[in-house]
Write an enzyme that holds these catalytic residues in place. Sequence first.
Site, short mmCIF file in Angstrom:
data_model
loop_
_atom_site.label_atom_id
_atom_site.label_comp_id
_atom_site.label_asym_id
_atom_site.label_seq_id
_atom_site.Cartn_x
_atom_site.Cartn_y
_atom_site.Cartn_z
N PRO A 124 0.78 -1.25 0.00
CA PRO A 124 0.00 0.00 0.00
C PRO A 124 0.81 1.30 0.00
O PRO A 124 0.76 2.09 0.94
CB PRO A 124 -0.82 -0.14 1.28
CG PRO A 124 0.07 -0.92 2.20
CD PRO A 124 0.80 -1.89 1.32
N CYS A 125 1.52 1.56 -1.10
CA CYS A 125 2.28 2.81 -1.18
C CYS A 125 1.35 4.02 -1.22
O CYS A 125 1.77 5.13 -0.94
CB CYS A 125 3.22 2.78 -2.37
SG CYS A 125 2.42 2.51 -3.96
N HIS A 126 0.07 3.80 -1.53
CA HIS A 126 -0.90 4.90 -1.53
C HIS A 126 -1.11 5.47 -0.14
O HIS A 126 -1.63 6.58 0.01
CB HIS A 126 -2.23 4.46 -2.15
CG HIS A 126 -2.91 3.34 -1.42
ND1 HIS A 126 -2.59 2.01 -1.65
CD2 HIS A 126 -3.87 3.35 -0.47
CE1 HIS A 126 -3.35 1.25 -0.87
NE2 HIS A 126 -4.13 2.04 -0.14
#
Length: 161
Positions: A124-126
């Site tokens: 989850p780089c978001h």
Amino acid sequence: MSDVQTTYYKSPIGTLEIKGDNSYIHSIFFIDDDIINSEKISSVEIKKCVEQLDEYFSGTRKEFELNLSPKGTEFQGKVWNELLRVPFGKTRSYLEQSKKLGDVKAIRAVASANGKNPISIIIPCHRIIGSDGSLTGYAGGVWRKKWLLEHESESKQQTLF
């Protein structure tokens, strides 16, 4: 390693290209094409990935249980592993991410590694934002980052009813 297969997943925010084999998911990228998948997928891990993405987008899954094999440098791998520790519905700044990795001065390298994350949504780089709370870059587009964060926010979950 068994043969890598590709499938396309139509999400609420665009088509995802998923590559994997029977053991691992190798990559998930947003693509601009609106491809409709006609092939039968035999990869066990891709089938699990599609089912879990369905659950994520429907709001019933907060954690993914998949075997991942992203390709990158040792440093990128450390950054991506730390991303997996950011809980659903939470965000962390690039600076906080650098501190977690033990080097506050590595903020640009951490940001660069986040940008090269080959497994969108699952890693989850978001969930990584600017220190001032701004939605800084996202390889899938900042509008998708905003959508994903809103999708995961507790206040959105509570205001549905």
